[in-house]
Design a protein around this motif. Structure first.
Motif, PDB file in Angstrom:
ATOM      1  N   TYR A  66       0.826  -1.208   0.000  1.00  0.00           N
ATOM      2  CA  TYR A  66       0.000   0.000   0.000  1.00  0.00           C
ATOM      3  C   TYR A  66       0.867   1.268   0.000  1.00  0.00           C
ATOM      4  O   TYR A  66       0.506   2.270  -0.637  1.00  0.00           O
ATOM      5  CB  TYR A  66      -0.933  -0.006   1.209  1.00  0.00           C
ATOM      6  CG  TYR A  66      -2.155  -0.889   1.050  1.00  0.00           C
ATOM      7  CD1 TYR A  66      -2.166  -1.939   0.142  1.00  0.00           C
ATOM      8  CD2 TYR A  66      -3.301  -0.680   1.805  1.00  0.00           C
ATOM      9  CE1 TYR A  66      -3.281  -2.749  -0.006  1.00  0.00           C
ATOM     10  CE2 TYR A  66      -4.430  -1.487   1.667  1.00  0.00           C
ATOM     11  CZ  TYR A  66      -4.406  -2.520   0.750  1.00  0.00           C
ATOM     12  OH  TYR A  66      -5.504  -3.318   0.604  1.00  0.00           O
ATOM     13  N   ALA A  67       1.981   1.211   0.732  1.00  0.00           N
ATOM     14  CA  ALA A  67       2.889   2.364   0.738  1.00  0.00           C
ATOM     15  C   ALA A  67       3.491   2.576  -0.654  1.00  0.00           C
ATOM     16  O   ALA A  67       3.635   3.711  -1.125  1.00  0.00           O
ATOM     17  CB  ALA A  67       3.993   2.152   1.769  1.00  0.00           C
ATOM     18  N   TYR A  68       3.830   1.481  -1.300  1.00  0.00           N
ATOM     19  CA  TYR A  68       4.365   1.553  -2.666  1.00  0.00           C
ATOM     20  C   TYR A  68       3.323   2.127  -3.624  1.00  0.00           C
ATOM     21  O   TYR A  68       3.630   2.987  -4.464  1.00  0.00           O
ATOM     22  CB  TYR A  68       4.808   0.146  -3.077  1.00  0.00           C
ATOM     23  CG  TYR A  68       4.844  -0.123  -4.560  1.00  0.00           C
ATOM     24  CD1 TYR A  68       5.793   0.471  -5.380  1.00  0.00           C
ATOM     25  CD2 TYR A  68       3.931  -1.003  -5.145  1.00  0.00           C
ATOM     26  CE1 TYR A  68       5.829   0.204  -6.741  1.00  0.00           C
ATOM     27  CE2 TYR A  68       3.954  -1.279  -6.492  1.00  0.00           C
ATOM     28  CZ  TYR A  68       4.902  -0.672  -7.294  1.00  0.00           C
ATOM     29  OH  TYR A  68       4.941  -0.935  -8.633  1.00  0.00           O
ATOM     30  N   ALA A  69       2.057   1.704  -3.506  1.00  0.00           N
ATOM     31  CA  ALA A  69       0.994   2.241  -4.355  1.00  0.00           C
ATOM     32  C   ALA A  69       0.807   3.733  -4.109  1.00  0.00           C
ATOM     33  O   ALA A  69       0.571   4.508  -5.053  1.00  0.00           O
ATOM     34  CB  ALA A  69      -0.313   1.481  -4.094  1.00  0.00           C
ATOM     35  N   HIS A  70       0.927   4.144  -2.847  1.00  0.00           N
ATOM     36  CA  HIS A  70       0.805   5.572  -2.522  1.00  0.00           C
ATOM     37  C   HIS A  70       1.965   6.361  -3.124  1.00  0.00           C
ATOM     38  O   HIS A  70       1.763   7.461  -3.670  1.00  0.00           O
ATOM     39  CB  HIS A  70       0.777   5.735  -1.007  1.00  0.00           C
ATOM     40  CG  HIS A  70       0.679   7.158  -0.545  1.00  0.00           C
ATOM     41  ND1 HIS A  70      -0.402   7.960  -0.821  1.00  0.00           N
ATOM     42  CD2 HIS A  70       1.543   7.932   0.165  1.00  0.00           C
ATOM     43  CE1 HIS A  70      -0.219   9.165  -0.298  1.00  0.00           C
ATOM     44  NE2 HIS A  70       0.965   9.170   0.297  1.00  0.00           N
ATOM     45  N   TRP A  71       3.155   5.791  -3.064  1.00  0.00           N
ATOM     46  CA  TRP A  71       4.340   6.459  -3.620  1.00  0.00           C
ATOM     47  C   TRP A  71       4.209   6.624  -5.131  1.00  0.00           C
ATOM     48  O   TRP A  71       4.607   7.653  -5.696  1.00  0.00           O
ATOM     49  CB  TRP A  71       5.575   5.643  -3.263  1.00  0.00           C
ATOM     50  CG  TRP A  71       6.838   6.113  -3.916  1.00  0.00           C
ATOM     51  CD1 TRP A  71       7.616   7.175  -3.568  1.00  0.00           C
ATOM     52  CD2 TRP A  71       7.474   5.511  -5.062  1.00  0.00           C
ATOM     53  NE1 TRP A  71       8.700   7.288  -4.415  1.00  0.00           N
ATOM     54  CE2 TRP A  71       8.632   6.275  -5.341  1.00  0.00           C
ATOM     55  CE3 TRP A  71       7.171   4.420  -5.861  1.00  0.00           C
ATOM     56  CZ2 TRP A  71       9.484   5.962  -6.398  1.00  0.00           C
ATOM     57  CZ3 TRP A  71       8.026   4.105  -6.912  1.00  0.00           C
ATOM     58  CH2 TRP A  71       9.166   4.874  -7.179  1.00  0.00           C
ATOM     59  N   LEU A  72       3.642   5.623  -5.805  1.00  0.00           N
ATOM     60  CA  LEU A  72       3.492   5.702  -7.261  1.00  0.00           C
ATOM     61  C   LEU A  72       2.593   6.856  -7.686  1.00  0.00           C
ATOM     62  O   LEU A  72       2.668   7.313  -8.829  1.00  0.00           O
ATOM     63  CB  LEU A  72       2.911   4.387  -7.802  1.00  0.00           C
ATOM     64  CG  LEU A  72       3.858   3.212  -8.010  1.00  0.00           C
ATOM     65  CD1 LEU A  72       3.103   2.026  -8.590  1.00  0.00           C
ATOM     66  CD2 LEU A  72       5.032   3.586  -8.905  1.00  0.00           C
ATOM     67  N   GLY A  73       1.732   7.322  -6.783  1.00  0.00           N
ATOM     68  CA  GLY A  73       0.786   8.374  -7.127  1.00  0.00           C
ATOM     69  C   GLY A  73       1.434   9.679  -7.549  1.00  0.00           C
ATOM     70  O   GLY A  73       0.758  10.535  -8.139  1.00  0.00           O
ATOM     71  N   ARG A  74       2.727   9.849  -7.295  1.00  0.00           N
ATOM     72  CA  ARG A  74       3.402  11.101  -7.675  1.00  0.00           C
ATOM     73  C   ARG A  74       3.792  11.130  -9.153  1.00  0.00           C
ATOM     74  O   ARG A  74       4.267  12.151  -9.650  1.00  0.00           O
ATOM     75  CB  ARG A  74       4.648  11.288  -6.815  1.00  0.00           C
ATOM     76  CG  ARG A  74       5.755  10.259  -7.060  1.00  0.00           C
ATOM     77  CD  ARG A  74       6.924  10.452  -6.111  1.00  0.00           C
ATOM     78  NE  ARG A  74       6.491  10.228  -4.737  1.00  0.00           N
ATOM     79  CZ  ARG A  74       7.245  10.534  -3.670  1.00  0.00           C
ATOM     80  NH1 ARG A  74       8.421  11.098  -3.828  1.00  0.00           N
ATOM     81  NH2 ARG A  74       6.805  10.283  -2.460  1.00  0.00           N
ATOM     82  N   PHE A  75       3.614   9.985  -9.847  1.00  0.00           N
ATOM     83  CA  PHE A  75       4.038   9.889 -11.241  1.00  0.00           C
ATOM     84  C   PHE A  75       2.821   9.861 -12.167  1.00  0.00           C
ATOM     85  O   PHE A  75       1.686   9.650 -11.740  1.00  0.00           O
ATOM     86  CB  PHE A  75       4.872   8.616 -11.462  1.00  0.00           C
ATOM     87  CG  PHE A  75       6.094   8.536 -10.602  1.00  0.00           C
ATOM     88  CD1 PHE A  75       7.181   9.358 -10.833  1.00  0.00           C
ATOM     89  CD2 PHE A  75       6.152   7.623  -9.554  1.00  0.00           C
ATOM     90  CE1 PHE A  75       8.310   9.279 -10.030  1.00  0.00           C
ATOM     91  CE2 PHE A  75       7.273   7.533  -8.753  1.00  0.00           C
ATOM     92  CZ  PHE A  75       8.354   8.371  -8.984  1.00  0.00           C
ATOM     93  N   SER A  76       3.091  10.059 -13.431  1.00  0.00           N
ATOM     94  CA  SER A  76       2.036   9.949 -14.436  1.00  0.00           C
ATOM     95  C   SER A  76       1.585   8.499 -14.543  1.00  0.00           C
ATOM     96  O   SER A  76       2.277   7.568 -14.101  1.00  0.00           O
ATOM     97  CB  SER A  76       2.541  10.427 -15.796  1.00  0.00           C
ATOM     98  OG  SER A  76       3.532   9.527 -16.287  1.00  0.00           O
TER      99      SER A  76
END
Length: 743
Positions: A66-76
């Protein structure tokens, strides 16, 4: 706080594709959990806390995903897809899923070794799959699919499907190697679905960079509220599992139900249709009130009734608290932050129950604590206008204090410091008074929770605390909760939840008399009597499972005895003359080897014993790994070519005889001894038992049978077509038998 604004319904095909992708990932996620636990049985054993430790690992990996999915949110969207697909493919290099070759050392602490084994075995694939639910919901939102939160309901339906598919389908039908291959194929299928979702993402969403958020980010107070609302149901799920299997009924497969209901609670709480969720929120206080009645219960005469009540409480409370989370959900812009907070709460609840509670408490006190915590988190709902007006009036504090004092006095009179044995009739009156006070205080969280605590104390809570206060009467370890109880001045019991592990008569003339499953005319009693004639005076006798040390009182001079015990806490209990004197009076200083039987026996020299007794099955939660063909190969190596193997298989829920009959066909001579007690023998604390005798040499079994002609042995009962259990394939579904309550 801003609530999500529903987007247009979007394309049905788009929604269906994402539902399938999310469900498939969640199905795999909860299919691999019991699968890997099954693979680990030969190394870890089958204690309930092993499953709880595994759950903490899974929750930690879920948090990472879930933390990884949240981190991905900063990218296109395109960058997210590239990173996620790269990790998906990289993790696929670890397939097929399975355990690493690590083995624990003799002094390894299972609290740390179990997580290490699981993390190194399935960490990469679990981490990637764990990110599926929040990440796919985010992609769904980017693709113009509308409100993504209801898709989490679909995710948990997939999780529930994976959870029940394993014990009902995969484990009975397929060996572990085939299970691993099927799961690996499923992983590749999910990869294909993710690739499809990535390539079909609208070009504008795939290329656009995250911009300034349109809605304010949730403040830390809101995030903290999410975490708490997630932590309590997570902890309650684990505490319910342990409470059921330890204190109410150690029924096989029972661990599936709490986790399954916990998963279904998300589906109800996040569903578009709110009727069932609202119903649970409205009636949750009354369900908690009923559940409080069984919070301290054990050895009950109605185990399944209390088990059902405990499970209903878990489901209703989880739905109520998760619904509260759903009501406080943020705009889809902050979706991954919301799920990250939820996962943090899940880990906190898991750590509290699986790691901290066994260190802090000597009984499963975390369960009543979490019931009270649930009451504190529920939305207050008063039902009596009169009491509500009184509690909210100018004299409200005084009224609340009076209600609390009334409940406390009633609880104290019913079993606490003011309890009088001659006034037993006060207890039912006190229970009614406390329930009335709790109902009247609905709408005031702290007062309602206080009344719940008083009710729990009245219903066996004082007795449980009394055992904890007495030194040595209650012990908790990684492998279970043990209590030492006395029946007046005549008898002392060693109890593991609802299972008696040892009984000692306290009269001086009978303290060294074997009791319970080890009575003189039981299978093991007859074997111990025959050993000098079969093996001479210097026989080497090894026992797996120490219990209270009862078997030690069969020892004869010049014999060489060794006990093998997985739990150091049991060794402490059995060696303490203030609790049990079997060891101190019959075999002082006997050698005890600590560790799982399969590992410790495998480490010994071949031909180490003339007699090996396996007594690890008196608890209804059977360590399956001790009944496989590989385990019996270890036993055969350990005993002499003409050695004797005695296996105890008394069990309320499982008919283990066909399992051993299938093993016997692999070159063992065997015989079974059913021992049924008379009324006179029951007064001596003898118990019914079923022991199976094995030997590579048929002459040994023949000599055992003729050593006491008055006692009957019979051929071991077989079942046509039943195959031996192996480390690769075993299932208990085919040997379940109707439950019969002990008298």
């Amino acid at each position: 706080m801003s609530q999500p604004v529903d987007a247009p319904n979007g394309d049905r095909a788009l929604r269906l594709r994402y539902i399938v992708t999310i469900c498939a990932g969640s199905f795999l996620l909860f299919l691999v959990q019991p699968m890997v636990a099954r693979m680990a049985l030969p190394r870890l054993g089958g204690a309930p806390t092993v499953w709880n430790s595994a759950m903490v690992v899974y929750q930690a990996l879920l948090l990472g995903g879930y933390a990884y999915a949240h981190w991905l949110g900063r990218f296109s969207g395109r960058t997210q897809a590239a990173i996620h697909l790269f990790l998906f493919v990289a993790a696929a290099l670890t397939l097929p899923v399975g355990l690493t070759s690590s083995l624990p050392s003799a002094d390894a602490n299972p609290v740390f070794w179990v997580p290490y084994l699981l993390l190194t075995s399935i960490g990469p694939v679990f981490f990637v799959i764990a990110a599926q639910a929040p990440l796919m919901q985010r992609w769904f939102s980017l693709s113009g699919g509308g409100d993504p939160y209801p898709l989490y309901a679909a995710s948990n339906i997939g999780s529930f499907g994976g959870l029940i598919a394993y014990p009902l389908l995969l484990e009975p039908l397929l060996p572990v190697a085939s299970q691993s291959e099927i799961w690996s194929a499923g992983y590749l299928l999910v990869l294909a679905l993710v690739v499809l979702s990535a390539f079909m993402m609208p070009k504008a969403a795939a290329l656009s960079q995250p911009t300034q958020q349109e809605t304010p980010a949730p403040d830390w107070r809101t995030v903290g509220r999410w975490i708490i609302l997630a932590a309590v149901p997570s902890g309650l799920m684990l505490s319910t599992s342990l409470h059921l299997t330890t204190d109410i009924v150690a029924m096989p497969l029972l661990w599936v139900l709490p986790l399954g209901l916990y998963l279904l609670s998300f589906s109800v709480a996040f569903a578009t249709n709110r009727r069932l969720a609202d119903f649970c929120r409205h009636f949750a206080p009354f369900v908690i009130l009923m559940a409080a009645c069984s919070a301290f219960m054990d050895s009950t005469r109605f185990p399944f009734s209390f088990a059902l009540l405990t499970l209903v409480n878990l489901f209703v409370v989880s739905v109520a608290l998760h619904s509260e989370m759903f009501a406080r959900r943020p705009h889809p812009e902050h979706l991954t932050r919301f799920y990250l907070a939820m996962s943090v709460g899940g880990v906190i609840g898991g750590i509290f129950c699986a790691i901290l509670a066994p260190l802090i408490f000597d009984w499963t006190y975390e369960h009543p604590i979490l019931i009270i915590a649930s009451a504190l988190l529920l939305v207050p709902r008063a039902i009596f206008e009169t009491s509500q007006k009184l509690l909210e009036s100018a004299n409200g504090r005084a009224a609340a204090a009076a209600i609390a004092l009334l409940a406390l006095v009633a609880a104290t009179l019913a079993g606490g410091p003011l309890y009088n044995e001659a006034l037993r009739f006060i207890q039912p009156i006190s229970i009614i008074v406390i329930i009335g006070a709790a109902v009247a205080s609905l709408g005031k969280r702290w007062l309602f929770a206080f009344c719940l605590g008083c009710l729990m104390l009245t219903l066996n809570g004082w007795q449980k605390i009394g055992l904890s206060i007495q030194p040595g009467m209650m012990t908790r370890s990684y492998f279970g909760v043990y209590s030492v109880r006395s029946n007046g001045v005549d008898t002392r019991y060693l109890v593991h939840g609802t299972t008696v592990h040892g009984v000692q008569n306290l009269a001086p003339s009978r303290q060294t008399q074997p009791t319970s499953y080890y009575a003189p005319h039981s299978g093991i009693g007859l074997a111990m009597t025959a050993i000098p004639a079969i093996y001479g005076p210097g026989a080497r006798i090894d026992i797996v499972g120490l219990g209270a040390g009862t078997l030690a009182c069969y020892a004869k001079p010049d014999q060489h005895w060794t006990f093998y015990e997985i739990d150091p806490a049991i060794v402490t209990i059995a060696s303490d003359p203030k609790r049990f004197t079997f060891l101190s009076r019959c075999l002082p200083g006997v050698k005890v080897v600590i560790g799982d039987a399969r590992l410790t026996l495998a480490a010994t020299q071949p031909n180490s014993a003339d007699v090996l007794a396996i007594d690890a099955f008196s608890s209804d939660a059977v360590p399956m790994h001790l009944l496989t063909a590989e385990a019996f190969a270890t036993y055969r190596r350990h005993i002499a070519p003409d050695g004797l193997l005695m296996v105890h298989i008394s069990n309320r829920f499982l008919d283990l005889e066909p399992v051993l009959a299938a093993i016997a066909r692999q070159g063992w001579a065997s015989a079974a001894r059913d021992y049924d007690v008379t009324d006179a023998e029951r007064n001596l604390n003898y118990s019914h038992s079923l022991w199976i005798a094995f030997s590579p040499d048929k002459k040994v079994i023949d000599r055992l049978i003729v050593s006491n002609p008055a006692e009957k042995w019979r051929p071991i009962g077989s079942r046509p077509g039943f195959k031996p259990w192996t480390d690769d394939h075993a299932s208990i579904l085919s040997i379940l038998k109707p439950y019969k309550r002990d008298n």
